[in-house]
Design an enzyme around this catalytic site. Structure first.
Site, short mmCIF file in Angstrom:
data_model
loop_
_atom_site.label_atom_id
_atom_site.label_comp_id
_atom_site.label_asym_id
_atom_site.label_seq_id
_atom_site.Cartn_x
_atom_site.Cartn_y
_atom_site.Cartn_z
N GLU A 88 -7.41 8.50 6.14
CA GLU A 88 -7.69 9.12 7.43
C GLU A 88 -8.20 10.56 7.33
O GLU A 88 -7.54 11.50 7.81
CB GLU A 88 -6.46 9.08 8.33
N TYR B 131 -4.36 1.67 15.71
CA TYR B 131 -3.14 1.77 16.51
C TYR B 131 -3.37 1.59 18.00
O TYR B 131 -2.54 1.04 18.70
CB TYR B 131 -2.45 3.12 16.26
N GLU C 39 -3.52 -0.19 8.10
CA GLU C 39 -2.33 0.20 8.87
C GLU C 39 -2.44 -0.36 10.27
O GLU C 39 -3.52 -0.32 10.88
CB GLU C 39 -2.20 1.74 9.00
N HIS D 137 -2.92 10.97 0.64
CA HIS D 137 -2.37 10.72 1.98
C HIS D 137 -1.72 12.02 2.46
O HIS D 137 -0.51 12.10 2.63
CB HIS D 137 -1.39 9.54 1.94
N ASN E 152 -7.40 1.77 9.79
CA ASN E 152 -6.10 1.92 10.43
C ASN E 152 -6.32 1.83 11.92
O ASN E 152 -7.11 2.59 12.48
CB ASN E 152 -5.47 3.27 10.08
N ARG F 130 0.85 -1.19 0.00
CA ARG F 130 0.00 0.00 0.00
C ARG F 130 0.89 1.25 0.00
O ARG F 130 1.69 1.43 0.92
CB ARG F 130 -0.91 -0.01 1.23
#
Ligand code: FCB
Length: 466
Positions: free
Chosen positions: A163, A301, A358, A119, A299, A75
């Site tokens: 995002e 985290y 991600e 991005h 994504n 990606r």
């Protein structure tokens, strides 16, 4: 039996400004990140993406590295200002050519190209006209997307945006990311225009993309989606005020984009959170934002724990989790949150293929000390031990397997990141790579986490010892 479905994509992710370097090569125009990182005080140590990982010139070496690790997908993102230096008008063939060569190299190596159109690196010329606050930006984006769809037909998975929440919260509300503004009114409008751009981009894809299902060498993954960052918002206590705060925080971060993208409406809480910065037009236009997509990228985290605090944005203040392990960015390591997130999305927004686009961690690896001249040296081919990152990957991949087992339709996983790279306002100090980059020599050295990930891929998950 492998917990991962047949054809599952094992990938790694990067983004243009974070790895490419050579920002003005071959006629490219400036982006808001060129400007931001060259404005004093914006990025730690005065770092900028001028050289980064020199991926623009070393992409072949990097594709070979991916092939060595056994990755089945990569990606990356396309820099809009390479394709249209001024953000509009005639495309720049030399800029497009870089991505054509990259896509070809990936396909030759049997690695599925997954491209993100945006991005965070808006052409500076568009920022001069108001950036994401300018309603015209949505049409500009669709034109740019159309150029890419037609020129890069080897891409298998397309994403419109990465995002959008971070773009608005970091770029327009808190000012910590480019373009560095601090305005609730701008943030609300930028969010809405990002969603409009996404919908027009999806429309352009449907109009221009050739049928691609029977092409030799394809991984089987195809179509267009969008990438959102999600995190569970947990109340700090059972008190109703804290529970309400967690709901508001969830509306602000998670549902802010999921609901319009997939249900065609904004969460009710947003008008209260933004106050007079929220325009009723946004709600009226929301049904037009839910252009049908083929997949959703998530994504993940961390999570956050919040308590009621009227002084905080959305009335929700984060509560530090003493005793928990945190990454170098101060993010709590919370693998269960990945399972929770995937199960929640699968339940609330059903029938949508999901990708974890991600997931990863910045830790102060031993090699950080080594490149600073303390600790053991890192020579070519030397193993770099990063046990915390290995554990992070293992525990998140196990959580992912549990979500799949519970019925979530997850088709692939992309570790962030393939390479140590330019971590936005943190510059080069924070290292997310499974491959170490020595910025002085551009030497790449796989860390133990890269070896571990390769073994997970090779064994189809057996190395996770689930
Ligand atoms: C995400 C970004 C990515 C990277 C990671 C650590 O928010 O999409 O570019 O910076 O965080």
């Amino acid at each position: 039996m492998s917990p991962f479905p047949p054809g599952f994509l094992w990938g790694a992710a990067t983004s243009a400004y974070q790895v490419e370097g050579s920002p003005f090569a071959d006629g490219a125009g400036a982006s808001i990140w060129d400007r931001f990182s060259h404005s004093p005080g914006r990025v730690a140590n005065g770092d900028a993406g001028d050289v980064a990982c020199d991926h623009y010139r070393r992409y072949r070496e990097d594709v070979a590295l991916m092939a060595d690790l056994g990755l089945s997908a990569y990606r990356f993102s396309i820099a809009w200002s390479r394709v249209q230096p001024e953000g509009r008008g005639r495309p720049n063939p030399a800029g497009l050519d870089f991505y054509r060569r990259l896509v070809d190299a990936l396909r030759e190596a049997g690695i599925a190209p997954a491209a993100t159109l945006y991005h965070w690196d808006l052409p500076a010329a568009l920022d001069d006209r108001g950036g994401w606050v300018d309603p015209d930006v949505a049409g500009r984006f669709a034109d740019y997307a159309d150029v890419c769809f037609r020129a890069l037909d080897g891409v298998e998975l397309w994403a419109t945006l990465n995002e959008p929440w971070v773009v608005t919260d970091g770029g327009y509300l808190h000012g910590v990311l480019a373009p560095g503004h601090r305005s609730p009114a701008e943030a609300a409008r930028a969010a809405h225009n990002l969603l409009r751009a996404h919908a027009l981009g999806v429309e352009a894809y449907r109009a221009s993309a050739p049928p691609r299902s029977d092409r030799a060498g394809d991984s089987g993954a195809a179509g267009i989606g969008v990438v959102v960052n999600l995190e569970p918002k947990h109340p700090a206590s059972d008190r109703p005020a804290d529970r309400d705060a967690a709901e508001r925080a969830d509306a602000y971060l998670n549902r802010h984009f999921l609901d319009p993208l997939l249900l065609g409406r904004y969460p009710e809480e947003l008008s209260g959170i933004y106050g007079e910065a929220w325009s009723p037009d946004f709600d009226q236009e929301a049904p037009g934002l839910a252009a049908p997509i083929d997949w959703l990228g998530i994504n993940y985290y961390s999570r956050s724990v919040v308590r009621h605090d009227p002084a905080a944005w959305a009335g929700a203040a984060p509560v530090a989790q003493e005793g928990a392990l945190h990454t170098e960015l101060g993010w709590e390591v919370y693998p269960d949150g990945l399972e929770e997130t995937l199960r929640r999305v699968a339940a609330d927004y059903p029938a949508l293929p999901l990708y974890v686009t991600e997931n990863g961690a910045a830790f102060a690896d031993p090699e950080t000390a080594a490149s600073a001249g303390v600790g053991p040296g890192v020579g070519p081919g030397a193993e770099i031990d990063d046990p915390l990152r290995v554990a992070y990957l293992r525990d998140h991949l196990r959580a992912l397997a549990r979500a799949i087992d519970a019925g979530a339709d997850v088709r692939g996983y992309f570790v962030w990141s393939l390479l140590d790279n330019f971590e936005w306002a943190h510059g080069y100090a924070k290292r997310f790579g499974i491959v170490h980059v020595d910025y002085a020599t551009q030497q790449r050295t796989p860390k133990a986490s890269a070896r571990y990930y390769a073994e997970v891929i090779r064994s189809d998950g057996a190395a996770l010892e689930i």
